[in-house]
Design an enzyme around this catalytic site. Structure first.
Site, PDB file in Angstrom:
ATOM      1  N   GLU A 298       3.581 -29.433  25.177  1.00 38.20           N
ATOM      2  CA  GLU A 298       1.683 -28.412  24.749  1.00 38.20           C
ATOM      3  C   GLU A 298       1.483 -30.045  23.820  1.00 38.20           C
ATOM      4  O   GLU A 298       2.174 -30.215  22.835  1.00 38.20           O
ATOM      5  CB  GLU A 298       1.849 -26.946  24.239  1.00 38.20           C
ATOM      6  CG  GLU A 298       2.574 -26.540  24.846  1.00 38.20           C
ATOM      7  CD  GLU A 298       1.734 -25.293  25.981  1.00 38.20           C
ATOM      8  OE1 GLU A 298       0.528 -26.012  25.650  1.00 38.20           O
ATOM      9  OE2 GLU A 298       2.721 -24.700  26.368  1.00 38.20           O
ATOM     10  N   CYS A 332      -3.597 -27.611  16.781  1.00 39.32           N
ATOM     11  CA  CYS A 332      -4.254 -28.124  17.935  1.00 39.32           C
ATOM     12  C   CYS A 332      -4.979 -26.894  18.974  1.00 39.32           C
ATOM     13  O   CYS A 332      -6.170 -27.731  19.001  1.00 39.32           O
ATOM     14  CB  CYS A 332      -3.271 -27.826  18.775  1.00 39.32           C
ATOM     15  SG  CYS A 332      -2.904 -25.775  18.969  1.00 39.32           S
TER      16      CYS A 332
HETATM   17  P1  NAD Z   1       3.871 -35.392  16.892  1.00 40.70           P
HETATM   18  O1  NAD Z   1       4.029 -36.025  18.052  1.00 40.70           O
HETATM   19  O2  NAD Z   1       4.060 -36.056  16.050  1.00 40.70           O
HETATM   20  O3  NAD Z   1       5.171 -34.544  16.735  1.00 40.70           O
HETATM   21  C1  NAD Z   1       6.161 -33.734  17.165  1.00 40.70           C
HETATM   22  C2  NAD Z   1       7.871 -33.706  17.112  1.00 40.70           C
HETATM   23  O4  NAD Z   1       8.283 -34.553  18.235  1.00 40.70           O
HETATM   24  C3  NAD Z   1       8.229 -34.078  15.987  1.00 40.70           C
HETATM   25  O5  NAD Z   1       9.480 -33.070  16.190  1.00 40.70           O
HETATM   26  C4  NAD Z   1       8.614 -35.933  15.980  1.00 40.70           C
HETATM   27  O6  NAD Z   1       9.845 -35.535  15.720  1.00 40.70           O
HETATM   28  C5  NAD Z   1       8.726 -35.394  17.503  1.00 40.70           C
HETATM   29  N1  NAD Z   1       9.042 -36.589  18.164  1.00 40.70           N
HETATM   30  C6  NAD Z   1       8.336 -37.950  17.842  1.00 40.70           C
HETATM   31  N2  NAD Z   1       8.856 -39.279  18.432  1.00 40.70           N
HETATM   32  C7  NAD Z   1       9.296 -38.306  19.721  1.00 40.70           C
HETATM   33  C8  NAD Z   1      10.122 -38.584  20.374  1.00 40.70           C
HETATM   34  N3  NAD Z   1       9.634 -40.273  20.865  1.00 40.70           N
HETATM   35  N4  NAD Z   1      10.821 -38.948  21.351  1.00 40.70           N
HETATM   36  C9  NAD Z   1      11.324 -37.408  20.937  1.00 40.70           C
HETATM   37  N5  NAD Z   1      10.909 -36.407  20.263  1.00 40.70           N
HETATM   38  C10 NAD Z   1       9.597 -37.755  19.498  1.00 40.70           C
HETATM   39  O7  NAD Z   1       3.106 -34.262  16.629  1.00 40.70           O
HETATM   40  P2  NAD Z   1       3.220 -33.604  15.151  1.00 40.70           P
HETATM   41  O8  NAD Z   1       2.125 -34.367  14.357  1.00 40.70           O
HETATM   42  O9  NAD Z   1       4.223 -32.706  14.843  1.00 40.70           O
HETATM   43  O10 NAD Z   1       1.881 -32.458  15.492  1.00 40.70           O
HETATM   44  C11 NAD Z   1       0.265 -32.139  15.659  1.00 40.70           C
HETATM   45  C12 NAD Z   1       0.208 -32.162  17.144  1.00 40.70           C
HETATM   46  O11 NAD Z   1       0.896 -31.801  17.030  1.00 40.70           O
HETATM   47  C13 NAD Z   1      -1.512 -31.792  17.150  1.00 40.70           C
HETATM   48  O12 NAD Z   1      -1.892 -33.457  18.249  1.00 40.70           O
HETATM   49  C14 NAD Z   1      -2.058 -31.222  17.732  1.00 40.70           C
HETATM   50  O13 NAD Z   1      -2.399 -30.764  18.328  1.00 40.70           O
HETATM   51  C15 NAD Z   1      -0.541 -30.750  18.406  1.00 40.70           C
HETATM   52  N6  NAD Z   1      -0.073 -29.147  18.750  1.00 40.70           N
HETATM   53  C16 NAD Z   1      -0.108 -29.151  19.985  1.00 40.70           C
HETATM   54  C17 NAD Z   1       0.070 -27.562  20.436  1.00 40.70           C
HETATM   55  C18 NAD Z   1      -0.354 -26.766  21.203  1.00 40.70           C
HETATM   56  O14 NAD Z   1      -0.028 -25.363  21.176  1.00 40.70           O
HETATM   57  N7  NAD Z   1      -0.953 -27.314  22.628  1.00 40.70           N
HETATM   58  C19 NAD Z   1       0.682 -26.620  18.653  1.00 40.70           C
HETATM   59  C20 NAD Z   1       0.156 -27.254  17.689  1.00 40.70           C
HETATM   60  C21 NAD Z   1       0.365 -28.357  17.476  1.00 40.70           C
END
Ligand code: NAD
Length: 547
Positions: A298, A332
């Site tokens: 997501e 999001c």
């Molecule tokens: P992010 O992608 O920076 O991090 C999300 C998770 O991924 C964290 O736990 C992080 O440690 C992990 N991560 C980072 N690099 C990784 C890698 N190389 N391999 C595996 N895991 C890794 O996102 P964020 O800043 O925590 O959240 C904000 C984003 O989330 C925004 O873009 C928002 O739109 C999105 N979001 C989407 C939804 C939805 O339902 N579509 C809901 C909430 C947030």
């Protein structure tokens, strides 16, 4: 299912009820919440450990989470899981899998419902930590925990619905055809910080309810509240190894989890950049991995609201302001593009400007705060970069000021820009902060074209009193969740299953009837019931028979 289970969940979905919001108009609730805020702070900075096979352990390297409203306050000092921890956690999850898979859906559901009860009892404590660790204002934090409870209640019932074997065509030509859903194995859950309770709880619950074992990796910014969630699951009676908890850096333990050959599925919510990377990495099938990893991601959005000529601005303007600036635009689903039809344009902008200027910016722990901080220094700087770009390349409609708060926390004031270019970065890129860009449209068709001109498809809204335009929007506005004449954030489990498509994600909607199936594989068993010439009453394999 045993007697007790049937008593608890007699009619799977019919008795699902959404968790009510806390009524902060009551003095007693305000006072309880204030007390919870004080009480959780007495433990800061709190140690957050790894949990593998039911055992907690710390690491020498630590990750500190800070209060975004007050960056001198360290909220938690968390363990930082390494690749070795991932390997150990996967081993524990693999070991626990056969027993958990054999556990009946009813028994699994009862543990999950017990977790919901515990979460309800500790609702203010969890919300208070979300206020301090994620910078969520009171109502936002409260809603986050309510959504988590909803996920527990909803998926427990879904597991029962899907857990019952289905006879597809009874006695067709003397044949039984049974469809059953079985779990996949080990699921890696990777969560974001912006819904630090609801999203990790939802993804974890779905995986567990379906009979998988789990490794939960929370976001670096919010390990404490996720740790409490993991502990609540254990307190509810989850056997050791069924849920393992690995706080740590995404590029270290997240990456290893995604690539681990013994992890059957990754369920992720976060940015598009990381989500797409996960899809690529998980597609590899190294030697010895006898399955294709399933991935649900997501991701982000660039959501638009269309204000039609017939819109009622009395309700549209507050809806837009809340959708764009609630939780500082860090949802999001937040509105970041506003498309206003020509004839209402000037009036709409005037009223938005006034409304935005009246928003109360403050610490998340203050009950009157409408716009709190953003999550961290990196996010603040990135958003300020977009604001700088807006000042240079667009017209500023509203540019607020955070005053002295800038020296205390990661505050960014709401900004509204006007652009006449649909392809400008302000109109294209997810900013994830309190920045709204407005553009004018000549007519409703043009407004729809602008709204759809984005690689994302998450949420969208229309403010209109013209039934034919509302009908058109239903057909032509390309988003996963469309909201008509209301705010475009705050989807409710069971009522508004949530999720997008295009570059906003792959997967079925969370909180809806299709979600749990993603954590399962369906199998069909066909048996010929015509036993010509066989001794059909004798049990056991033929070579054990004494005849
Ligand atoms: P992010 O992608 O920076 O991090 C999300 C998770 O991924 C964290 O736990 C992080 O440690 C992990 N991560 C980072 N690099 C990784 C890698 N190389 N391999 C595996 N895991 C890794 O996102 P964020 O800043 O925590 O959240 C904000 C984003 O989330 C925004 O873009 C928002 O739109 C999105 N979001 C989407 C939804 C939805 O339902 N579509 C809901 C909430 C947030």
């Amino acid at each position: 299912m045993n007697q007790e289970n049937t008593k608890t969940l007699e009619s799977p979905l019919s008795d699902f009820r959404n968790e009510p919001q806390t009524d902060f108009s009551l003095e007693v609730e305000r006072s309880n919440f204030s007390n919870a805020l004080k009480s959780v702070a007495t433990h800061f900075p709190q140690d957050v450990s790894i949990i593998i096979d039911g055992r907690e352990e710390m690491t020498s390297e630590r990750i500190e989470s800070l209060d975004p409203s007050d960056f001198r306050q360290i909220v938690a000092s968390s363990a930082a899981a390494t690749s070795d921890h991932v390997d150990k956690a996967v081993k524990a999850a693999r070991k626990a899998y056969p027993e958990w898979r054999r556990t009946s859906p009813g028994e699994r559901a009862n543990i999950i419902l017990r977790a919901a009860e515990l979460m309800r009892e500790r609702k203010h404590e969890l919300s208070a930590i979300a206020v301090r660790e994620a910078g969520k204002p009171w109502r936002e934090a409260d809603a986050d925990v309510e959504e988590a409870i909803d996920f527990l209640e909803f998926y427990a019932r879904e597991a029962l619905r899907l857990g019952a074997p289905r006879r597809l065509q009874p006695w067709l030509l003397g044949e039984h055809n049974d469809l059953v859903y079985t779990p996949l194995g080990v699921v890696g859950v990777i969560g974001p910080w912006n819904f630090p309770v609801a999203i990790p709880t939802g993804m974890t619950t779905a995986a567990l309810a379906a009979g998988n074992t789990v490794i939960l990796k929370p976001a670096e910014q919010t390990p404490l509240v996720a740790w409490l969630v993991a502990r609540i699951f254990h307190e509810a009676g989850l056997p050791d190894g069924v849920l393992n908890f690995l706080p740590g850096r995404g590029e270290v333990c997240g990456e290893r989890l995604v690539r681990h050959p013994d992890v059957n599925m990754i369920v992720f919510t976060g940015s598009r950049e990381v989500g797409l990377r996960i899809i690529r990495s998980a597609a590899e099938t190294p030697e010895g991995q006898h399955f294709v990893k399933r991935v649900v991601t997501e991701m982000g959005g660039k959501n638009a609201i269309i204000v039609d000529s017939s819109a009622d601005l009395d309700s549209a303007v507050p809806d837009i302001l809340y959708s764009a600036f609630g939780f500082s635009g860090q949802k999001c689903s937040a509105c970041s593009r506003l498309i206003v039809l020509e004839d209402l344009y000037k009036e709409c902008l005037d009223r938005l400007r006034e409304g935005a200027a009246a928003l109360k910016i403050g610490r998340a722990s203050e009950p009157s705060t409408q716009v709190g901080p953003v999550i961290d220094g990196e996010a603040r700087d990135k958003i300020l970069g977009y604001i700088e770009l807006g000042r240079k390349e667009a017209r500023t409609i509203h540019g607020g000021d955070v005053g002295g708060l800038a020296s205390e926390g990661f505050f960014v004031a709401p900004h509204i820009f006007e652009s006449n270019r649909g392809d400008h970065p302000l109109m294209r890129e997810e900013i994830f902060g309190p920045v709204l860009t407005v553009i004018k449209a000549g007519n409703f068709s043009e407004a729809l074209d602008i709204a759809n001109d984005t690689p994302y498809a998450l949420t969208g809204g229309v403010q209109s009193r013209t039934p034919s335009n509302l009908r058109r929007a239903r057909q032509e506005f390309e988003v996963g969740n469309l909201y008509l004449n209301r705010t475009i954030t705050g989807a409710i489990v069971g009522r508004q299953p949530f999720g997008g498509y295009r570059l906003s994600g792959i997967g079925s909607k969370a909180g809806g009837p299709d979600y749990l199936k993603q954590f399962m594989v369906s199998r069909v068993v066909s048996e010929n019931m015509m036993r010509h010439g066989m001794a059909s009453l004798v049990e056991g394999p033929p070579d054990n028979r004494e005849d």
